[in-house]
Design a protein around this motif. Structure first.
Motif, PDB file in Angstrom:
ATOM      1  N   UNK A  28      42.584  40.836  36.479  1.00 24.91           N
ATOM      2  CA  UNK A  28      42.541  42.203  36.985  1.00 24.91           C
ATOM      3  C   UNK A  28      43.818  42.974  36.743  1.00 24.91           C
ATOM      4  N   UNK A  29      44.940  42.255  36.701  1.00 27.82           N
ATOM      5  CA  UNK A  29      46.228  42.918  36.483  1.00 27.82           C
ATOM      6  C   UNK A  29      46.357  43.482  35.073  1.00 27.82           C
ATOM      7  N   UNK A  30      45.471  43.076  34.187  1.00 30.10           N
ATOM      8  CA  UNK A  30      45.453  43.671  32.855  1.00 30.10           C
ATOM      9  C   UNK A  30      44.879  45.083  32.892  1.00 30.10           C
ATOM     10  N   UNK A  31      44.128  45.386  33.948  1.00 24.71           N
ATOM     11  CA  UNK A  31      43.468  46.687  34.046  1.00 24.71           C
ATOM     12  C   UNK A  31      44.073  47.592  35.114  1.00 24.71           C
ATOM     13  N   UNK A  32      44.679  46.985  36.144  1.00 19.78           N
ATOM     14  CA  UNK A  32      45.203  47.755  37.271  1.00 19.78           C
ATOM     15  C   UNK A  32      46.625  47.294  37.573  1.00 19.78           C
ATOM     16  N   UNK A  33      47.574  48.210  37.782  1.00 16.98           N
ATOM     17  CA  UNK A  33      48.950  47.842  38.113  1.00 16.98           C
ATOM     18  C   UNK A  33      49.011  47.051  39.429  1.00 16.98           C
ATOM     19  N   UNK A  34      50.011  46.179  39.592  1.00 15.08           N
ATOM     20  CA  UNK A  34      50.059  45.262  40.739  1.00 15.08           C
ATOM     21  C   UNK A  34      49.951  45.906  42.117  1.00 15.08           C
ATOM     22  N   UNK A  35      50.713  46.989  42.360  1.00 16.33           N
ATOM     23  CA  UNK A  35      50.722  47.589  43.691  1.00 16.33           C
ATOM     24  C   UNK A  35      49.411  48.310  43.993  1.00 16.33           C
ATOM     25  N   UNK A  36      48.919  49.046  43.017  1.00 15.09           N
ATOM     26  CA  UNK A  36      47.632  49.716  43.192  1.00 15.09           C
ATOM     27  C   UNK A  36      46.517  48.683  43.370  1.00 15.09           C
ATOM     28  N   UNK A  37      46.619  47.586  42.649  1.00 15.89           N
ATOM     29  CA  UNK A  37      45.631  46.515  42.749  1.00 15.89           C
ATOM     30  C   UNK A  37      45.579  45.977  44.174  1.00 15.89           C
ATOM     31  N   UNK A  38      46.761  45.754  44.769  1.00 14.86           N
ATOM     32  CA  UNK A  38      46.825  45.259  46.143  1.00 14.86           C
ATOM     33  C   UNK A  38      46.221  46.273  47.113  1.00 14.86           C
ATOM     34  N   UNK A  39      46.546  47.554  46.912  1.00 12.73           N
ATOM     35  CA  UNK A  39      46.030  48.606  47.789  1.00 12.73           C
ATOM     36  C   UNK A  39      44.512  48.699  47.716  1.00 12.73           C
ATOM     37  N   UNK A  40      43.962  48.731  46.509  1.00 10.04           N
ATOM     38  CA  UNK A  40      42.508  48.864  46.360  1.00 10.04           C
ATOM     39  C   UNK A  40      41.786  47.629  46.877  1.00 10.04           C
ATOM     40  N   UNK A  41      42.382  46.463  46.684  1.00 11.05           N
ATOM     41  CA  UNK A  41      41.782  45.234  47.202  1.00 11.05           C
ATOM     42  C   UNK A  41      41.601  45.322  48.703  1.00 11.05           C
ATOM     43  N   UNK A  42      42.642  45.739  49.417  1.00  9.86           N
ATOM     44  CA  UNK A  42      42.539  45.775  50.871  1.00  9.86           C
ATOM     45  C   UNK A  42      41.797  46.991  51.378  1.00  9.86           C
ATOM     46  N   UNK A  43      41.728  48.044  50.599  1.00 10.45           N
ATOM     47  CA  UNK A  43      40.875  49.170  50.981  1.00 10.45           C
ATOM     48  C   UNK A  43      39.417  48.723  51.019  1.00 10.45           C
TER      49      UNK A  43
END
Length: 300
Positions: A28-43
């Motif tokens: 997933x980190x190939x498609x989404x930056x790390x911090x945004x990835x964490x935010x969207x995951x928990x959203x």
């Protein structure tokens, strides 16, 4: 299917979901930056957990007065800080190496419990903790992974995530009698809010519409399954299976992470890393066994 057989099936499903979370995050980190990835995951996780907690009584299920300080600290160490470190670790090192390092969770928690909670420790547990820590040092120090951007930095971040989650585990003992779904929903919501400024600071210039299908699949897998559904399956399994036995099964999760990293992502795993991983798992097993002789207890 009911009772213990069902509990084992649910526990196995949860462990498989958590085990594959390493490769899903790495991909997933190939498609989404790390911090945004964490935010969207928990959203996504909050969209599932918060309504469920509200349906069960919401904040009424928490101790009163509500321990907001503890909840905020849990949100920092178990959500915001942990997933920042975890995602960054996977951005710099391999999924299999991260899984090996995180297999030391039980041993690190045991160390913190000795010094923080003044729990007694036997010579057997002390030896197991020492063995696991040596194994982690061996894994972290290994830099022979050609596929990783910066193995040493990634390995160090992975170990930092272990320290963060271990601190969360110790904090969770303060409110262990509270409703687990309510607690998880609250800290997930607080942690998600904390991740917003972190994602803004990252300034990745990636819009939601630009995230490809694979990125969204990873987000929904991690948020909906790994952070929400698996926790509910795990809690259900605890009704019919002893906590000590559940803990032993949880150790399979990083093993699945290693195997899936090698088979699915084609990651290479070296002999020093394998030796370190075996030392960690052996140390965790040794430290989790219940000692019988109180005369062997050590005081710290």
């Amino acid at each position: 299917m009911r009772g213990r057989p069902l509990a084992y099936v649910l526990l196995l499903i949860a462990i498989l979901i958590w085990g594959f979370a390493y490769v899903v995050t790495k991909s997933g980190l190939d498609a989404v930056p790390p911090m945004m990835f964490a935010l969207l995951r928990y959203a996504v996780a909050c969209l599932l957990l918060v309504p469920l907690a509200l349906a069960r009584g919401g904040l009424k299920r928490l101790p009163h007065p509500i321990p907001w300080k503890t909840l905020f600290l849990m949100a920092i160490t178990g959500v915001a800080l942990y997933y920042v470190l975890f995602n960054l670790a996977l951005a710099y090192t391999s999924a299999s190496r991260t899984a090996l390092i995180q297999s030391a969770f039980p041993a690190i928690v045991a160390v913190m419990a000795v010094f923080w909670l003044r729990e007694r420790v036997t010579r057997q547990r002390f030896a197991g903790i020492g063995l696991a820590i040596v194994g982690v040092v061996l894994i972290v120090a290994t830099q022979d992974d050609a596929s990783a951007r910066n193995p040493l930095l990634g390995n160090a971040l992975a170990f930092a995530s272990v320290l963060s989650w271990s601190t969360y585990t110790i904090l969770a003992k303060r409110i262990s009698d509270a409703d687990p779904i309510a607690v998880t929903a609250v800290i997930s919501l607080i942690g998600t809010v904390m991740l917003v400024p972190v994602a803004l600071i990252e300034n990745a210039e990636v819009s939601l519409s630009s995230i490809q299908r694979d990125g969204w699949l990873a987000i929904f897998y991690l948020g909906g399954l790994a952070s929400a559904a698996s926790y509910l399956l795990y809690s259900r399994a605890l009704r019919d299976i002893d906590a000590s036995l559940v803990g032993a099964f949880i150790n399979l999760s990083p093993v699945i992470g290693v195997v899936s990293g090698v088979l699915i992502l084609g990651e290479a795993i070296t002999m020093p890393a394998i030796i370190g991983g075996v030392m960690v798992l052996a140390g965790v097993w040794l430290s989790s066994r219940r000692g019988r002789d109180r005369s062997e207890e050590l005081t710290v």
